[in-house]
Design an enzyme around this catalytic site. Structure first.
Site, PDB file in Angstrom:
ATOM      1  CE  LYS A 126      -9.068 -60.779 -97.427  1.00  0.00           C
ATOM      2  NZ  LYS A 126      -9.625 -59.426 -97.267  1.00  0.00           N
ATOM      3  CG  ASN A 149      -9.740 -65.084 -94.136  1.00  0.00           C
ATOM      4  OD1 ASN A 149      -9.752 -65.431 -92.965  1.00  0.00           O
ATOM      5  ND2 ASN A 149     -10.203 -63.916 -94.527  1.00  0.00           N
ATOM      6  CG  HIS A 195      -8.257 -55.558 -90.343  1.00  0.00           C
ATOM      7  ND1 HIS A 195      -9.335 -55.880 -89.552  1.00  0.00           N
ATOM      8  CD2 HIS A 195      -8.469 -56.131 -91.552  1.00  0.00           C
ATOM      9  CE1 HIS A 195     -10.174 -56.630 -90.261  1.00  0.00           C
ATOM     10  NE2 HIS A 195      -9.686 -56.789 -91.470  1.00  0.00           N
TER      11      HIS A 195
END
Length: 473
Positions: A126, A149, A195
């Site tokens: 990302k 982020n 996650h």
């Protein structure tokens, strides 16, 4: 759903901000500037940001992160807060909306002239992709910034002015708490287990990622080699006319970007004002323009290029953006070559999917791995990597799980387990790796795990590795 925006009267709205980290502070600050009544809660007993927010008019309650004020109207949560946190479950049970700070940022965009969002998510890549995209946008003469982020907090960006377009990196945590975001164009780079401890299972994690496509206006960019991303496009409710655009490391089909010989090529955005020719292809750049050059990074470049092309960036700016792009630290970064052994820092490879991509870039590897597994399993990673492993040095709290996978799928690979769990153990790790390596090998720090059991973050882990390597020169 609360219809609150930048132009609303916030004076009677009580917003509870959960968390007083960077994003929580930015949320509280923005809300106070709009006249909202703000309460900030955090489990930490002390925080230097608390005094600043109290001076600005917020009520700050530290050491108690479970009690929801009875008159709360909405909760804004930080990404680190799990959905099962008592305060958040209490809000949901009471019918009180919970927003992430990204959802708040979307609502606080200017009502006129707001910069469009080009949004990126995925398990890995990302940050690199969003920075590549920003470089391409800047090369086209656009005032663009990387946010979300990565880089500048998104709330700070939307509360400011002067940007033409925003390249937004979004995590699954942020997307979980977002409902009204409608990006100009959006991309999912890949989906792999990560996650799972936070989301509960892989399907929930993937659904959170898939929210990025909701309402996309121009393009939904997906990875043609990753069926989950393609399925998320098919499942998405997008704006009428939005196109599905694939990227591939092979030759691209219609509505795709890909690679032909040594060139990055666009077969999706070929309209020059007349009717688009489905057989046409536009040369964007050379594969050699991608730095660092590795297959997964070429995929990142294609995804960034797809978003840039969706926004109208010309091919020349794609090439220039890639040539001027410089990757962040700890991403397949060569530290040194000592006695014909290459030492590479990919500390950012914090899950098996990222480590697998990193391992595929080298022929013969002494692999440094381990840390906090976050619920991940390593069998597929080790089975795939086994033929290229010279040896492995394992560290961290969950190193036994990787050791078990190596024993099952690569029993002939020498394994050294380092029992020390302090940050200074990296010198021992590097010494063990040096003993296993042979001329022509690569010693690769690609831990496949998070770092917080031994280090402050993956950056410190990479820095310690580089320092220990350079100390051998």
């Amino acid at each position: 759903m609360l219809q609150l925006s930048r132009d609303s009267d916030w004076s009677g709205v009580h917003v509870v901000v959960a968390g007083i980290g960077v994003s929580g502070f930015a949320a509280a600050d923005a809300l106070l500037s709009l006249g909202a009544r703000v309460s900030v809660v955090d489990a930490k007993a002390e925080n230097e940001r608390a005094a600043v927010l109290e001076n600005l008019g917020a009520t700050v309650r530290l050491g108690d992160a479970e009690t929801l004020p009875a008159d709360a109207d909405v909760v804004v949560t930080s990404p680190g807060w799990r959905p099962d946190a008592p305060l958040l479950t209490a809000a949901t049970a009471a019918g009180i909306e919970v927003w992430g700070e990204v959802e708040l940022a979307w609502r606080l965009r200017p009502s006129v002239g707001a910069a469009p969002w080009l949004a990126i998510t995925g398990t890995n890549g990302k940050t690199t992709t969003v920075r590549m995209l920003t470089s391409m946008l800047n090369a086209a003469g656009l005032r663009a910034v990387a946010a979300g982020n990565v880089g500048t907090p998104l709330l700070e960006v939307v509360m400011a002015t002067g940007y033409d377009v925003i390249a937004v990196e979004l995590s699954s945590f942020q997307l979980h708490w977002s409902s009204s975001i409608r990006a100009h164009s959006a991309a999912i780079l890949n989906i792999a287990p990560d996650h799972v401890d936070w989301h509960g299972n892989l399907d929930s994690y993937a659904r959170a990622k898939g929210r990025i496509y909701t309402g996309a206006q121009v393009a939904c960019v997906y990875n043609a080699a990753d069926e989950r991303t393609a399925q998320l496009v098919r499942d998405a409710e997008v704006t009428d006319g939005a196109r599905a655009i694939g990227f591939t490391l092979g030759a691209p089909g219609p509505a795709q970007l890909g690679v032909i010989e040594d060139l990055l090529v666009d077969r999706a955005f070929t309209d020059t004002g007349e009717r688009a020719d489905p057989a046409a292809a536009v040369e964007l750049a050379s594969v050699a323009d991608v730095v660092p050059l590795a297959p997964h990074n070429v995929a990142n470049a294609l995804a960034a290029a797809a978003l840039a092309r969706a926004y109208g960036v010309p091919a020349a700016a794609i090439r220039e953006g890639l040539r001027t792009f410089r990757p962040d630290a700890h991403r397949i970064a060569e530290v040194a070559v000592l006695d014909e052994v290459r030492w590479v820092d990919d500390s950012k490879a914090t899950n098996p999917h990222a480590a697998s991509a990193s391992l595929r870039a080298y022929d013969c590897v002494v692999w440094i791995a381990g840390g906090l597994a976050k619920g991940a399993v390593f069998d597929d990673l080790v089975a795939e990597a086994a033929p290229r492993l010279r040896g492995a040095v394992l560290i961290g709290a969950d190193r036994a799980e990787i050791a078990a996978a190596l024993a099952a799928h690569a029993p002939d690979v020498p394994v050294v387990e380092i029992s020390r769990t302090d940050a200074g153990a990296m010198e021992t790790v590097v010494a063990a790796a040096a003993k296993l390596a042979r001329p022509g090998d690569t010693v690769l720090l690609a831990p496949a795990c998070a770092s917080m059991d031994m280090f402050a973050n993956y950056g410190e882990r990479g820095d310690r590795f580089a320092a220990a390597v350079l100390a051998r020169t």
